[in-house]
Design a protein around this motif. Structure first.
Motif, short mmCIF file in Angstrom:
data_model
loop_
_atom_site.label_atom_id
_atom_site.label_comp_id
_atom_site.label_asym_id
_atom_site.label_seq_id
_atom_site.Cartn_x
_atom_site.Cartn_y
_atom_site.Cartn_z
N CYS A 174 23.25 35.69 -4.46
CA CYS A 174 22.50 34.43 -4.48
C CYS A 174 23.35 33.40 -5.21
N PRO A 175 23.03 32.13 -5.08
CA PRO A 175 23.78 31.12 -5.81
C PRO A 175 23.53 31.22 -7.32
N PRO A 176 24.52 30.88 -8.14
CA PRO A 176 24.36 30.98 -9.60
C PRO A 176 23.24 30.10 -10.15
N ASN A 177 22.92 29.04 -9.46
CA ASN A 177 21.88 28.13 -9.95
C ASN A 177 20.50 28.46 -9.38
N HIS A 178 20.32 29.67 -8.86
CA HIS A 178 19.02 30.06 -8.31
C HIS A 178 17.97 29.98 -9.42
N GLU A 179 16.83 29.42 -9.09
CA GLU A 179 15.79 29.13 -10.07
C GLU A 179 15.37 30.36 -10.89
N VAL A 188 17.47 35.23 -14.85
CA VAL A 188 17.56 36.68 -15.06
C VAL A 188 19.00 37.05 -15.42
N ALA A 189 19.96 36.49 -14.69
CA ALA A 189 21.37 36.78 -14.96
C ALA A 189 21.76 36.33 -16.37
N GLU A 190 21.29 35.18 -16.77
CA GLU A 190 21.59 34.67 -18.11
C GLU A 190 21.05 35.60 -19.19
#
Length: 95
Positions: free
Chosen positions: A11-16, A21-23
């Motif tokens: 998915c794109p890094p800026n996915h809402e 979750v990644a952060e």
């Protein structure tokens, strides 16, 4: 807590949602990489992953999930479960 685990998000890094979750995972010591959705993913890139997370079912991501399944890479949304879900949707549409 530090870990070497590499988690790949299709998915794109800026996915809402998955961006947050990644952060949070990064804050806990996990390595996170974002994989471009809608393109065929290189096998060597998938081989590096300890976990695969897919946002949206596309043919390319389904292929990545199948590869992960065959090569023992755990996935958040398992390939077999995804196939069953897609088949169920197809059957409902046919009705």
């Amino acid at each position: 807590m530090a870990t070497d685990a590499l988690i790949g998000f299709i998915c794109p890094p800026n996915h809402e949602i998955f961006g947050q979750v990644a952060e949070r995972l990064q804050n806990r010591g996990f390595d996170v990489t974002f994989l471009e959705p809608g393109v065929e993913l290189a096998r060597d890139r998938l081989d590096e992953l300890d976990l695969l997370v897919n946002k949206k079912v596309r043919w390319e991501s389904l292929d990545a999930l199948a590869y992960a399944h065959r090569h023992g890479i755990p996935a958040w949304n398992d390939y077999v479960v995804t196939q069953v879900f897609l088949n169920r949707l197809s059957q409902l549409q046919a009705l």
